[in-house]
Scaffold this active site. Sequence first.
Site, PDB file in Angstrom:
ATOM      1  N   THR A 159      -5.161  12.766   6.084  1.00 22.38           N
ATOM      2  CA  THR A 159      -3.500  13.154   6.365  1.00 22.38           C
ATOM      3  C   THR A 159      -3.756  14.124   7.832  1.00 22.38           C
ATOM      4  O   THR A 159      -3.104  14.159   8.603  1.00 22.38           O
ATOM      5  CB  THR A 159      -3.311  13.248   5.680  1.00 22.38           C
ATOM      6  OG1 THR A 159      -2.862  12.383   4.641  1.00 22.38           O
ATOM      7  CG2 THR A 159      -1.509  13.177   6.046  1.00 22.38           C
ATOM      8  N   ASN A 218      -2.068  19.773   0.537  1.00 24.31           N
ATOM      9  CA  ASN A 218      -3.430  19.132   1.330  1.00 24.31           C
ATOM     10  C   ASN A 218      -3.436  18.701   2.853  1.00 24.31           C
ATOM     11  O   ASN A 218      -4.208  19.215   3.262  1.00 24.31           O
ATOM     12  CB  ASN A 218      -3.668  18.171   0.492  1.00 24.31           C
ATOM     13  CG  ASN A 218      -4.837  16.939   0.981  1.00 24.31           C
ATOM     14  OD1 ASN A 218      -4.341  16.621   1.845  1.00 24.31           O
ATOM     15  ND2 ASN A 218      -5.232  16.342   0.193  1.00 24.31           N
ATOM     16  N   LYS A 245       0.629  -1.094  -0.141  1.00 23.47           N
ATOM     17  CA  LYS A 245       0.003  -0.275   0.159  1.00 23.47           C
ATOM     18  C   LYS A 245       1.231   0.822  -0.332  1.00 23.47           C
ATOM     19  O   LYS A 245       1.492   1.539   1.176  1.00 23.47           O
ATOM     20  CB  LYS A 245      -1.076   0.068   1.770  1.00 23.47           C
ATOM     21  CG  LYS A 245      -1.607   0.904   1.379  1.00 23.47           C
ATOM     22  CD  LYS A 245      -3.609   0.685   0.723  1.00 23.47           C
ATOM     23  CE  LYS A 245      -4.425   2.160   0.376  1.00 23.47           C
ATOM     24  NZ  LYS A 245      -3.940   2.590  -0.543  1.00 23.47           N
ATOM     25  N   LYS A 266       4.306   2.210   8.684  1.00 26.79           N
ATOM     26  CA  LYS A 266       3.205   2.974   8.860  1.00 26.79           C
ATOM     27  C   LYS A 266       2.268   2.072   8.859  1.00 26.79           C
ATOM     28  O   LYS A 266       1.031   3.053   9.781  1.00 26.79           O
ATOM     29  CB  LYS A 266       3.099   4.646   7.628  1.00 26.79           C
ATOM     30  CG  LYS A 266       2.418   5.032   8.153  1.00 26.79           C
ATOM     31  CD  LYS A 266       1.594   6.003   7.323  1.00 26.79           C
ATOM     32  CE  LYS A 266       2.937   6.715   6.931  1.00 26.79           C
ATOM     33  NZ  LYS A 266       2.901   8.004   5.293  1.00 26.79           N
ATOM     34  N   SER A 279      -7.464   5.474   3.740  1.00 27.40           N
ATOM     35  CA  SER A 279      -7.466   4.825   2.486  1.00 27.40           C
ATOM     36  C   SER A 279      -7.650   3.208   2.499  1.00 27.40           C
ATOM     37  O   SER A 279      -8.361   2.587   1.494  1.00 27.40           O
ATOM     38  CB  SER A 279      -5.933   4.653   1.675  1.00 27.40           C
ATOM     39  OG  SER A 279      -5.735   5.688   0.714  1.00 27.40           O
ATOM     40  N   LYS A 306       5.428   1.833  -2.620  1.00 29.62           N
ATOM     41  CA  LYS A 306       5.267   3.325  -3.584  1.00 29.62           C
ATOM     42  C   LYS A 306       5.704   3.026  -5.294  1.00 29.62           C
ATOM     43  O   LYS A 306       6.118   2.914  -4.750  1.00 29.62           O
ATOM     44  CB  LYS A 306       6.481   4.028  -2.721  1.00 29.62           C
ATOM     45  CG  LYS A 306       6.326   6.103  -2.331  1.00 29.62           C
ATOM     46  CD  LYS A 306       5.479   6.005  -1.227  1.00 29.62           C
ATOM     47  CE  LYS A 306       5.069   7.325  -1.485  1.00 29.62           C
ATOM     48  NZ  LYS A 306       4.122   7.657  -0.357  1.00 29.62           N
TER      49      LYS A 306
HETATM   50  P1  NAD Z   1       0.602  18.252  -1.980  1.00 33.42           P
HETATM   51  O1  NAD Z   1       1.024  18.594  -3.104  1.00 33.42           O
HETATM   52  O2  NAD Z   1      -0.857  18.894  -1.680  1.00 33.42           O
HETATM   53  O3  NAD Z   1       1.615  19.717  -1.293  1.00 33.42           O
HETATM   54  C1  NAD Z   1       2.667  20.256  -1.068  1.00 33.42           C
HETATM   55  C2  NAD Z   1       3.655  21.378  -0.480  1.00 33.42           C
HETATM   56  O4  NAD Z   1       4.119  21.521  -0.710  1.00 33.42           O
HETATM   57  C3  NAD Z   1       2.779  21.768  -1.495  1.00 33.42           C
HETATM   58  O5  NAD Z   1       1.816  23.858  -1.054  1.00 33.42           O
HETATM   59  C4  NAD Z   1       4.200  22.839  -2.111  1.00 33.42           C
HETATM   60  O6  NAD Z   1       3.754  23.860  -2.520  1.00 33.42           O
HETATM   61  C5  NAD Z   1       5.125  22.240  -0.707  1.00 33.42           C
HETATM   62  N1  NAD Z   1       6.050  22.636  -1.084  1.00 33.42           N
HETATM   63  C6  NAD Z   1       7.109  22.366  -1.425  1.00 33.42           C
HETATM   64  N2  NAD Z   1       8.387  22.203  -0.949  1.00 33.42           N
HETATM   65  C7  NAD Z   1       7.737  23.317  -0.533  1.00 33.42           C
HETATM   66  C8  NAD Z   1       9.371  23.352   0.755  1.00 33.42           C
HETATM   67  N3  NAD Z   1      10.925  23.633   0.134  1.00 33.42           N
HETATM   68  N4  NAD Z   1       8.874  24.335   1.265  1.00 33.42           N
HETATM   69  C9  NAD Z   1       7.777  24.919   1.408  1.00 33.42           C
HETATM   70  N5  NAD Z   1       6.993  24.004   0.675  1.00 33.42           N
HETATM   71  C10 NAD Z   1       6.747  22.933   0.169  1.00 33.42           C
HETATM   72  O7  NAD Z   1       0.984  17.474  -1.315  1.00 33.42           O
HETATM   73  P2  NAD Z   1       0.458  16.556   0.146  1.00 33.42           P
HETATM   74  O8  NAD Z   1      -0.473  15.580   0.012  1.00 33.42           O
HETATM   75  O9  NAD Z   1      -0.140  17.814   1.268  1.00 33.42           O
HETATM   76  O10 NAD Z   1       1.644  16.012   0.700  1.00 33.42           O
HETATM   77  C11 NAD Z   1       2.973  16.974   1.847  1.00 33.42           C
HETATM   78  C12 NAD Z   1       3.579  15.852   2.604  1.00 33.42           C
HETATM   79  O11 NAD Z   1       3.079  15.055   3.287  1.00 33.42           O
HETATM   80  C13 NAD Z   1       4.272  14.591   1.653  1.00 33.42           C
HETATM   81  O12 NAD Z   1       5.444  14.535   1.460  1.00 33.42           O
HETATM   82  C14 NAD Z   1       3.887  13.112   1.154  1.00 33.42           C
HETATM   83  O13 NAD Z   1       4.596  12.116   1.163  1.00 33.42           O
HETATM   84  C15 NAD Z   1       3.180  13.478   2.628  1.00 33.42           C
HETATM   85  N6  NAD Z   1       1.494  12.606   2.867  1.00 33.42           N
HETATM   86  C16 NAD Z   1       0.134  13.810   1.898  1.00 33.42           C
HETATM   87  C17 NAD Z   1      -0.359  12.087   2.475  1.00 33.42           C
HETATM   88  C18 NAD Z   1      -1.209  12.216   1.954  1.00 33.42           C
HETATM   89  O14 NAD Z   1      -2.897  11.985   1.717  1.00 33.42           O
HETATM   90  N7  NAD Z   1      -2.090  13.834   1.088  1.00 33.42           N
HETATM   91  C19 NAD Z   1      -0.709  10.917   3.344  1.00 33.42           C
HETATM   92  C20 NAD Z   1       0.665  10.291   4.142  1.00 33.42           C
HETATM   93  C21 NAD Z   1       1.879  11.579   3.530  1.00 33.42           C
END
Ligand code: NAD
Length: 437
Positions: free
Chosen positions: A195, A226, A75, A99, A363, A111
């Site tokens: 999340t 997000n 997953k 996780k 999920s 992944k």
């Molecule tokens: P996303 O693409 O919606 O958001 C990422 C954000 O980070 C964007 O606003 C982008 O502009 C910003 N960003 C990129 N580089 C940056 C930097 N150097 N400094 C500051 N901001 C920066 O992605 P997401 O889904 O919110 O995921 C964010 C993190 O959370 C990732 O590490 C992802 O693996 C982790 N995550 C997400 C989920 C999920 O369900 N969305 C679940 C588990 C983990």
Amino acid sequence: MGNKKNQPDDQIFTDAIGRLDQAFEQDHLDPEVLERLKYPRAALQVSVPVRMDDGSLRVFEGYRVRYDDSRGPGKGGIRFHPNVSLSEVKALAFWMTCKCAVVGIPFGGAKGGITVNPKELSRLELERLSRGFIQQIADFIGPETDVPAPDVYTNSMIMGWMMDEYSKIRRQHTPAVITGKPIPLGGSLGREDATGRGAYYCIKELESRRNWKPEKVRVAVQGFGNAGQHVAHLLHGDGYRIVAVSDSQGAIYKPDGFDVASLMYMKNESRRLKAVYCDGSVCESVDAQQLSNAQLLELDVDLLIPAALENQITVDNATRIQAPVIVEVANGPTTSEADKILNAQGTLVVPDILANAGGVTVSYFEWVQNKAGYYWPLKEVHAKLHTIMQREFGNVHNMMQHHGTDMRTAAYMLALSRIGDAISAQGTDRYFSAENR
Ligand code: NAD
């Protein structure tokens, strides 16, 4: 981010699995379990040719790694980002394995990713790339083998295209092959903010253990995407002061705290936070100070939430991190060297494999609903998520206190004992040793 350039090719992965040894030192796990978990079960590298809108052809590299499936199907999300590499995908798949075990859901870890800057593609090019990727990995994934989901720069629309492509290849509607889908295509209610909400439930557990008064807690959120937006929004709703947020273009800071709903509106309308301080009248009305992302991490705040990408807190800045508590919403935002510095400073780090597990938990709910063909109301999703996050936060916290260790090591110990139980049940050296024959 620029980290990929600074690191030897497999550095991210090597760093990630280094955590195994730390947890192993604290606990008495079967050495065979440790050895098994140092290698991904299978890794697929593909190339995806895409016809661009101008008629030219571009070829993109993509990966899917199934790290471990001892506890259930693999997953993990699919990431679209220019820095995606096999090493990064292996590290992310390893984290997913841990996780899923930390929150006790019946999945292994996987992944995927494509090395691409999706902002340079039109919507049709993005759709062709997404469908092309599924054509390449269709035999590697499936509802009972490996179930993808969204990650950085992928979303429910992309998951919908991918599910549709997989269903066409299999010639049957197969919603359970992928999660994070749009609701009309079999998505679960509550997946969008899961999340952020999972991290929020962890913070509520800290609040009750540390007697926090929300209005006194100053929060900085790195990455207003997000996950970052939703945790900020939920905390703000309870009175927390969200004093700084950032995206890839920079950070904004306001000591009194932002109105998060307005920030979300502006970010989602303009696609960048910069508009908040650059568009004249809006700039004046929000009265925010502009900072760099590096400055945001080092602010004098009570709670720091890295929610962007990995390797943000490193040996270079760890000593300057002032926040006493860090809740890791991003995957791998802290390097293991930085971790040592933070632990020595007495910083409490709620680790990614617990703090951001809300997404994979919902999920899992989506997969269950798809398989059952029966869908739950939002209240039920929230209640079930709350139960799991509260229970597993408590388990990790107790383990931390019992072993006198940090919370990350405790989370890995919990994960490894659960994965170890599954691997041992399949048979290890101890099981096959002469006295047991
Ligand atoms: P996303 O693409 O919606 O958001 C990422 C954000 O980070 C964007 O606003 C982008 O502009 C910003 N960003 C990129 N580089 C940056 C930097 N150097 N400094 C500051 N901001 C920066 O992605 P997401 O889904 O919110 O995921 C964010 C993190 O959370 C990732 O590490 C992802 O693996 C982790 N995550 C997400 C989920 C999920 O369900 N969305 C679940 C588990 C983990």
